[in-house]
Design an enzyme around this catalytic site. Structure first.
Site, PDB file in Angstrom:
ATOM      1  CB  CYS A 200      -2.370   6.929   6.047  1.00 54.31           C
ATOM      2  SG  CYS A 200      -1.512   7.375   4.533  1.00 54.31           S
TER       3      CYS A 200
ATOM      4  CB  CYS B 215      -1.143   3.278   8.963  1.00 47.68           C
ATOM      5  SG  CYS B 215      -1.751   2.241   7.616  1.00 47.68           S
TER       6      CYS B 215
ATOM      7  CB  CYS C   1      -0.937  -0.031   1.213  1.00 45.40           C
ATOM      8  SG  CYS C   1      -2.151   1.294   1.240  1.00 45.40           S
ATOM      9  CB  CYS C   2       3.819   2.317   2.022  1.00 47.24           C
ATOM     10  SG  CYS C   2       3.195   2.786   3.648  1.00 47.24           S
TER      11      CYS C   2
ATOM     12  CB  CYS D 111       5.968   5.058   4.305  1.00 46.55           C
ATOM     13  SG  CYS D 111       6.982   6.480   3.858  1.00 46.55           S
TER      14      CYS D 111
END
Ligand code: SF4
Length: 234
Positions: free
Chosen positions: A204, A207, A121-122, A230
């Site tokens: 985010c 997280c 995702c990062c 990240c």
């Protein structure tokens, strides 16, 4: 002001020399060096946790580009801080977005990728857009500080970003949290409202959690899953 194009070898030499020369320099002097050396090919990246480095950079290079990564997962307070910075500071805020919207990512990878594979995702929502967004710059500055976490304890004030072939500058690497707070108070610098609501580091929303007594500033990021960065700064 020198704005001639540099080769990667030039940039690496500049980074290594400045890393030695500027280790003890003030944050503002480090940024003045960056402004004089790179001119408009220098930018600041900001997570909009606070606007300290953006403020310092605007003093060294009025109108400096401030790059913000909008992952689509930010707290509303973070977007509000970005908008306030753009409205009141002498900077040029540039918002980078991932190739896919959150909805498009959900359709391809399934919902809540951040819970199942936060590294991917990062990579999709932070690392790739930044990689693309930094292409037009020779040097970038961050707000990394050595006291934030053990993984950041050796952050150079000026270093060589070998992966991106750019000069990477951490003008407040040697600052403490108290130094940041003193600068914010002295200059009335914008900060993310979440910092006064128990968050010590703002990323985010899915997280990021508030920190507990005695935890380091980044303990609320990806808490409980062993992830500490990240990928932007690795
Ligand atoms: S911090 Fe979380 S939501 Fe944001 S890009 Fe990384 S994994 Fe995704």
């Amino acid at each position: 002001m020198t704005t001639a194009p540099y080769t990667a070898q030039d940039l690496q030499q500049l980074a290594e020399q400045a890393g030695r020369d500027l280790e003890e320099a003030s944050a503002l002097d480090v940024l003045r060096w960056a402004a004089d050396t790179f001119g408009p090919r220098f930018c600041v990246t900001s997570s909009m946790e606070d606007a300290v480095v953006s403020h310092l950079a605007s003093r060294a290079l009025p109108g400096v580009d401030v790059v913000f990564l909008d992952t689509g997962y930010h707290f509303p307070e973070t977007i509000g801080t970005r908008d306030a910075v753009a409205a009141v500071m002498d900077v040029n805020v540039i918002t980078l977005t991932p190739v896919q919207t959150v909805a498009e990512q959900d359709a391809q990878y399934g919902e809540k990728l951040h819970d199942r594979d936060p590294d991917l995702c990062c990579a999709l929502r932070k690392v790739a857009p930044l990689e693309a967004g930094l292409k037009g710059y020779d040097a970038w500055a961050t707000g990394l500080r050595r006291d934030e976490s053990p993984t950041r304890a050796n952050t150079p004030v000026v270093g060589w970003d070998a992966r991106r072939q750019k000069v990477k500058i951490a003008p407040i690497a040697r600052w403490t949290q108290e130094d940041v707070e003193a600068y914010v108070a002295e200059h009335g610098v914008l900060t993310n409202p979440l910092l006064t609501d128990g968050y010590a580091s703002v990323g985010c929303a899915p997280c990021t959690r508030r920190v507990l007594e005695g935890e380091d500033a980044r303990a609320g990021r990806w808490a409980g899953i062993g992830k500490t960065e990240c990928g932007i700064h690795q």
